[in-house]
Design a protein around this motif. Structure first.
Motif, PDB file in Angstrom:
ATOM      1  N   ASP A   1       0.829  -1.200   0.000  1.00 49.46           N
ATOM      2  CA  ASP A   1       0.000   0.000   0.000  1.00 49.46           C
ATOM      3  C   ASP A   1       0.868   1.256   0.000  1.00 49.46           C
ATOM      4  O   ASP A   1       2.033   1.229   0.415  1.00 49.46           O
ATOM      5  CB  ASP A   1      -0.918   0.013   1.216  1.00 49.46           C
ATOM      6  CG  ASP A   1      -1.763  -1.258   1.311  1.00 49.46           C
ATOM      7  OD1 ASP A   1      -1.853  -1.974   0.287  1.00 49.46           O
ATOM      8  OD2 ASP A   1      -2.300  -1.534   2.394  1.00 49.46           O
ATOM      9  N   ALA A   2       0.294   2.363  -0.444  1.00 56.04           N
ATOM     10  CA  ALA A   2       1.037   3.623  -0.496  1.00 56.04           C
ATOM     11  C   ALA A   2       0.072   4.793  -0.388  1.00 56.04           C
ATOM     12  O   ALA A   2      -1.081   4.709  -0.826  1.00 56.04           O
ATOM     13  CB  ALA A   2       1.840   3.726  -1.793  1.00 56.04           C
ATOM     14  N   SER A   3       0.547   5.878   0.196  1.00 63.31           N
ATOM     15  CA  SER A   3      -0.258   7.094   0.233  1.00 63.31           C
ATOM     16  C   SER A   3      -0.218   7.747  -1.140  1.00 63.31           C
ATOM     17  O   SER A   3       0.688   7.481  -1.941  1.00 63.31           O
ATOM     18  CB  SER A   3       0.281   8.055   1.282  1.00 63.31           C
ATOM     19  OG  SER A   3       1.561   8.541   0.881  1.00 63.31           O
ATOM     20  N   PRO A   4      -1.183   8.600  -1.472  1.00 63.88           N
ATOM     21  CA  PRO A   4      -1.137   9.286  -2.763  1.00 63.88           C
ATOM     22  C   PRO A   4       0.166  10.049  -2.981  1.00 63.88           C
ATOM     23  O   PRO A   4       0.711  10.032  -4.095  1.00 63.88           O
ATOM     24  CB  PRO A   4      -2.345  10.225  -2.695  1.00 63.88           C
ATOM     25  CG  PRO A   4      -3.318   9.506  -1.803  1.00 63.88           C
ATOM     26  CD  PRO A   4      -2.456   8.857  -0.758  1.00 63.88           C
ATOM     27  N   SER A   5       0.681  10.687  -1.947  1.00 60.20           N
ATOM     28  CA  SER A   5       1.933  11.433  -2.125  1.00 60.20           C
ATOM     29  C   SER A   5       3.101  10.485  -2.401  1.00 60.20           C
ATOM     30  O   SER A   5       3.988  10.795  -3.207  1.00 60.20           O
ATOM     31  CB  SER A   5       2.231  12.282  -0.886  1.00 60.20           C
ATOM     32  OG  SER A   5       2.366  11.465   0.273  1.00 60.20           O
ATOM     33  N   GLU A   6       3.090   9.311  -1.772  1.00 60.27           N
ATOM     34  CA  GLU A   6       4.136   8.329  -2.028  1.00 60.27           C
ATOM     35  C   GLU A   6       4.038   7.774  -3.452  1.00 60.27           C
ATOM     36  O   GLU A   6       5.056   7.560  -4.117  1.00 60.27           O
ATOM     37  CB  GLU A   6       4.051   7.194  -0.998  1.00 60.27           C
ATOM     38  CG  GLU A   6       4.458   7.619   0.402  1.00 60.27           C
ATOM     39  CD  GLU A   6       4.125   6.573   1.451  1.00 60.27           C
ATOM     40  OE1 GLU A   6       4.756   6.604   2.534  1.00 60.27           O
ATOM     41  OE2 GLU A   6       3.234   5.729   1.208  1.00 60.27           O
ATOM     42  N   LEU A   7       2.795   7.570  -3.898  1.00 55.82           N
ATOM     43  CA  LEU A   7       2.603   7.103  -5.273  1.00 55.82           C
ATOM     44  C   LEU A   7       3.096   8.142  -6.270  1.00 55.82           C
ATOM     45  O   LEU A   7       3.767   7.817  -7.250  1.00 55.82           O
ATOM     46  CB  LEU A   7       1.121   6.809  -5.526  1.00 55.82           C
ATOM     47  CG  LEU A   7       0.579   5.455  -5.062  1.00 55.82           C
ATOM     48  CD1 LEU A   7      -0.936   5.407  -5.265  1.00 55.82           C
ATOM     49  CD2 LEU A   7       1.245   4.318  -5.818  1.00 55.82           C
ATOM     50  N   ALA A   8       2.738   9.397  -6.025  1.00 52.26           N
ATOM     51  CA  ALA A   8       3.147  10.469  -6.931  1.00 52.26           C
ATOM     52  C   ALA A   8       4.667  10.549  -7.018  1.00 52.26           C
ATOM     53  O   ALA A   8       5.230  10.720  -8.106  1.00 52.26           O
ATOM     54  CB  ALA A   8       2.563  11.801  -6.459  1.00 52.26           C
ATOM     55  N   GLN A   9       5.325  10.384  -5.876  1.00 50.64           N
ATOM     56  CA  GLN A   9       6.791  10.447  -5.866  1.00 50.64           C
ATOM     57  C   GLN A   9       7.394   9.228  -6.576  1.00 50.64           C
ATOM     58  O   GLN A   9       8.335   9.363  -7.368  1.00 50.64           O
ATOM     59  CB  GLN A   9       7.299  10.519  -4.428  1.00 50.64           C
ATOM     60  CG  GLN A   9       8.816  10.624  -4.333  1.00 50.64           C
ATOM     61  CD  GLN A   9       9.282  10.753  -2.891  1.00 50.64           C
ATOM     62  OE1 GLN A   9       8.488  10.716  -1.960  1.00 50.64           O
ATOM     63  NE2 GLN A   9      10.579  10.924  -2.708  1.00 50.64           N
ATOM     64  N   ALA A  10       6.841   8.053  -6.298  1.00 50.96           N
ATOM     65  CA  ALA A  10       7.385   6.830  -6.887  1.00 50.96           C
ATOM     66  C   ALA A  10       7.232   6.814  -8.405  1.00 50.96           C
ATOM     67  O   ALA A  10       8.088   6.303  -9.120  1.00 50.96           O
ATOM     68  CB  ALA A  10       6.707   5.604  -6.282  1.00 50.96           C
ATOM     69  N   LEU A  11       6.138   7.400  -8.895  1.00 44.01           N
ATOM     70  CA  LEU A  11       5.844   7.361 -10.318  1.00 44.01           C
ATOM     71  C   LEU A  11       6.239   8.634 -11.049  1.00 44.01           C
ATOM     72  O   LEU A  11       6.102   8.702 -12.280  1.00 44.01           O
ATOM     73  CB  LEU A  11       4.345   7.083 -10.532  1.00 44.01           C
ATOM     74  CG  LEU A  11       3.850   5.727 -10.002  1.00 44.01           C
ATOM     75  CD1 LEU A  11       2.329   5.672 -10.036  1.00 44.01           C
ATOM     76  CD2 LEU A  11       4.444   4.586 -10.820  1.00 44.01           C
ATOM     77  N   GLY A  12       6.709   9.631 -10.298  1.00 46.45           N
ATOM     78  CA  GLY A  12       7.066  10.901 -10.922  1.00 46.45           C
ATOM     79  C   GLY A  12       5.875  11.545 -11.604  1.00 46.45           C
ATOM     80  O   GLY A  12       5.975  12.064 -12.720  1.00 46.45           O
TER      81      GLY A  12
END
Length: 225
Positions: A35-46
């Motif tokens: 699982d990931a927070s939206p901010s973590e997803l945004a960072q991971a995916l650029g």
């Protein structure tokens, strides 16, 4: 086409469409690890947050992802894959089957390899037969079976008329048998005849192709009582 099948196809098409965008597929791949927070997803995916929000909305709408509130910082949420949501991508069960009958021309090569592989993959019984049975199983098949640890009994090839039962699911594993068979055929696999060259590599290639087909078909059938 039945109403149930038409609806199943529609639902699968919608899910495929939701995953057709590379960004959304990247989100699903990332969440497959955890699982990931939206901010973590945004960072991971650029990915910009507004674009991420759009893609998450599509995936949530189709039931692919969900959100849960953090038990720590209640202002924070985590995105997760919905359990079983991607199972709908797979095709539904083909049908119940009491037995699978693999048919080739001579019942001396491909059909015996298919039975041996099937018995490894499924509890549904399997048998083989031919439209023009040979006198014996091809030696190349027995050699290939030994090399790959398969059990291929040295039985006498039999005619499809003697082997076919009314509840069999019939799978033809060579084109000639498929084209001349008079009984209904449920599945056809166009497997090149290894006997044309007789090379060990040809038998290995046939075995590999049949194994791939068996792996795909076996989970799609359920045994009948």
């Amino acid at each position: 086409m039945s109403t149930d099948r038409a609806e199943n196809l529609r639902q699968r098409a919608v899910l495929h469409a939701a995953l057709a965008d590379p960004a959304r597929l990247g989100i699903v791949d990332t969440l497959a690890l955890g699982d990931a927070s939206p901010s973590e997803l945004a960072q991971a995916l650029g990915m910009p947050s507004n674009l991420l929000a759009h893609h998450l909305k599509v995936l949530e709408r189709e039931g692919v992802v969900g959100r849960s509130r953090s038990e720590g910082d209640r202002r924070r949420s985590y995105v997760h894959l919905v359990s079983g949501s991607l199972d709908r991508l797979a095709s539904p069960l083909v049908r119940p089957a009491r037995r699978v009958l693999f048919v080739c021309t001579a019942n001396s090569a491909r059909s015996h390899l298919a039975v041996a592989l099937w018995r490894r993959a499924s509890a549904i019984p399997a048998e083989s037969a031919g439209t023009h049975p040979a006198a014996a199983i091809a030696p190349g098949v027995l050699d290939t079976a030994r090399r790959h640890g398969l059990d291929v009994p040295e039985v006498r090839p039999q005619h499809v008329a003697d082997a076919h039962g009314p509840e069999d699911l019939v799978v033809t594993v060579c084109d000639r048998a498929h084209e001349e068979l008079t009984i209904p055929v449920d599945v056809h696999w166009s497997i090149p005849d290894p006997l044309r060259t007789g090379r060990p590599e040809a038998f290995d290639e046939a075995l590999q192709e049949i194994a791939h087909r068996v792996e795909h078909l076996a989970p799609s059938l359920v045994p009948t009582s």
